[in-house]
Structures are given as C-alpha cells and as structure tokens.
Design a protein around this motif. Structure first.
Motif, PDB file in Angstrom:
ATOM      1  N   UNK A  61      22.901  30.156  23.531  1.00 22.25           N
ATOM      2  CA  UNK A  61      22.819  30.936  24.755  1.00 22.25           C
ATOM      3  C   UNK A  61      22.014  32.178  24.391  1.00 22.25           C
ATOM      4  N   UNK A  62      20.879  32.358  25.051  1.00 17.42           N
ATOM      5  CA  UNK A  62      20.005  33.484  24.764  1.00 17.42           C
ATOM      6  C   UNK A  62      20.104  34.534  25.863  1.00 17.42           C
ATOM      7  N   UNK A  63      20.219  35.782  25.438  1.00 19.06           N
ATOM      8  CA  UNK A  63      20.156  36.931  26.328  1.00 19.06           C
ATOM      9  C   UNK A  63      18.868  37.679  25.996  1.00 19.06           C
TER      10      UNK A  63
ATOM     11  N   UNK B  96      16.688  24.898  31.110  1.00 19.99           N
ATOM     12  CA  UNK B  96      18.130  25.182  31.126  1.00 19.99           C
ATOM     13  C   UNK B  96      18.505  26.095  32.293  1.00 19.99           C
ATOM     14  N   UNK B  97      19.804  26.129  32.649  1.00 20.86           N
ATOM     15  CA  UNK B  97      20.267  27.081  33.667  1.00 20.86           C
ATOM     16  C   UNK B  97      19.964  28.512  33.244  1.00 20.86           C
ATOM     17  N   UNK B  98      19.527  29.327  34.202  1.00 26.13           N
ATOM     18  CA  UNK B  98      19.066  30.681  33.883  1.00 26.13           C
ATOM     19  C   UNK B  98      19.569  31.671  34.925  1.00 26.13           C
TER      20      UNK B  98
ATOM     21  N   UNK C 292      30.783  31.261  32.615  1.00 24.08           N
ATOM     22  CA  UNK C 292      31.911  30.397  32.972  1.00 24.08           C
ATOM     23  C   UNK C 292      31.418  29.068  33.538  1.00 24.08           C
ATOM     24  N   UNK C 293      30.305  29.103  34.244  1.00 26.19           N
ATOM     25  CA  UNK C 293      29.777  27.877  34.837  1.00 26.19           C
ATOM     26  C   UNK C 293      28.954  27.050  33.860  1.00 26.19           C
ATOM     27  N   UNK C 294      28.243  27.719  32.958  1.00 27.02           N
ATOM     28  CA  UNK C 294      27.221  26.995  32.190  1.00 27.02           C
ATOM     29  C   UNK C 294      27.360  27.035  30.673  1.00 27.02           C
ATOM     30  N   UNK C 295      28.313  27.780  30.150  1.00 19.56           N
ATOM     31  CA  UNK C 295      28.419  27.886  28.692  1.00 19.56           C
ATOM     32  C   UNK C 295      29.872  27.849  28.269  1.00 19.56           C
ATOM     33  N   UNK C 296      30.057  27.558  26.981  1.00 17.96           N
ATOM     34  CA  UNK C 296      31.404  27.595  26.421  1.00 17.96           C
ATOM     35  C   UNK C 296      31.933  29.014  26.522  1.00 17.96           C
ATOM     36  N   UNK C 297      33.172  29.125  26.970  1.00 15.65           N
ATOM     37  CA  UNK C 297      33.745  30.468  27.119  1.00 15.65           C
ATOM     38  C   UNK C 297      35.184  30.425  26.675  1.00 15.65           C
TER      39      UNK C 297
END
Length: 216
Positions: free
Chosen positions: A63-65, A151-153, A207-212
């Motif tokens: 996951x990139x910020x 990917x989702x962005x 919460x929708x797209x990554x492990x949390x």
C-alpha cells in the motif's frame, strides 16, 4: 503487506502528515516505512531515482502513500509495477510534473536552470535553500504525465491548492475510469489543517481495500 509513505518535494520523513498516519497505523499493528527521498543527495534527486529506490525496497504487495511529488512517484511506480501495488493513497499528487513545473517557473528561470545546471529551491524541511540539478526537470519530462495504475486509488485534493491545480486530480480520476476515488477538501496544498479528518478518509479507504488489523 508493506506500507510505504513517499513525502513531497523538499520535504522529509518528519512531515506532519506522514508522522500522523504512521502513528495511526501503528495503533493497528501496521508499520509504515517513510524513506528519506533526499538521500543520498538532494542535488541529484529525480523521479527515476525514487522509482529505483522503490524497486529495491518493495518485494511484497504494498500500500503506497504519496504526497505531492511523492504522489506522482507512487502512481508512476504503481503503473509500472502493477503486481506489486495493492492500493494507493495520493495526497495532492503532482501530475503532469515536467510540463507543469516548466510552466510555473517560466521560460527565463528555466533557461537559467538549464544553463547553470543547478537551481536553488527552498527546502522546507531543512529550512534553507538547496541546489537541485537540471537533471531533475529533464528526467521529469521523460515520465508520463498521468500514470494510470490498475489498483484502487484514493486521491485527496485541496480545493485551494496553490501548488498543484485541483484540475489535475480531476483529470487523473476521470482517466482512471472508476478505479480512483477523488475527495476534494477546503484546504491548500499541505492538507494538514485537519489531520484527523484526513486520517478518517484514509482509514475508510483502507478498510475497503487493504488489510487492516484490529488494535491489540
């Protein structure tokens, strides 16, 4: 899953946004890496060098910020390495980097930079002017102005941004054809007036797209 934050131009890992998001993720058991993009030399900074740094750093899906220049770099790397990016969070991403930078500086200053090979910019994190090689802008023109990751962005853009025009984020979102969500907020370029509100946007996206993981 790796989590990596790319700070903006003339910034540093100590930026308030990056530190705030790192602390919130740590509460959930997630470590956020914030590499210093100034290293090994601010003078020799280029987008290509930053992309190569990500090649060396990231192995697992990430996951990139990315903030501003870091946002443009994160989107570019995600477009080039789709199998290695799970999701993107872009804050005032500096799309169309080369042409837009040239336009902002104007022909006279661009000519001066090219002729002298260096130009002194305010380095906000260090509190002084620092020379940057002409190679930075020459390299910027070699990269696609609007990279389109698969990917989702999430894109967060200030409506009053004086550095990166909001129209750039809108154009990127349009080109992404449903893979990007744009949230415009009533702020300027820094997006640090309300860090808790910013985190809530990021947290909902993760919460929708990554492990949390839940807090321990």
């Amino acid at each position: 899953m790796q989590y990596v934050w790319l700070h903006g131009f003339a910034s540093a890992p100590t930026s308030s946004k990056g530190q705030f998001v790192r602390d919130r993720l740590r509460e959930r058991g997630i470590e956020l890496a914030i590499p210093d993009l100034n290293e090994p030399s601010f003078f020799d900074l280029t987008v290509t060098r930053m992309l190569q740094g990500l090649d060396a750093r990231i192995a697992a899906p990430a996951v990139l910020f990315g903030s501003s220049l870091g946002g443009f770099t994160a989107a570019t790397w995600a477009a080039l390495r789709p199998e290695r990016v799970h999701a993107l969070v872009l804050l005032a991403p500096a799309f169309d980097l080369g042409p837009r930078w040239s336009q902002r500086m104007g022909p006279a200053e661009i000519a001066k930079w090219r002729t002298q090979g260096r130009y002194a910019f305010d380095h906000h994190a260090w509190g002084r002017k620092e020379d940057l090689s002409w190679g930075f802008l020459a390299d910027a023109h070699r990269h696609q102005g609007f990279p389109l990751p698969r990917c989702p962005t999430l894109v967060v853009q200030g409506k009053r941004d004086e550095i990166v025009e909001p129209a750039l984020a809108r154009e990127f979102t349009r080109r992404m054809e449903g893979r990007a969500e744009l949230v415009e907020v009533d702020e300027g370029h820094e997006l640090n007036a309300n860090l808790l509100a910013l985190w809530r946007l990021v947290d909902a996206f993760l919460e929708r797209y990554a492990e949390r993981p839940t807090p321990k």
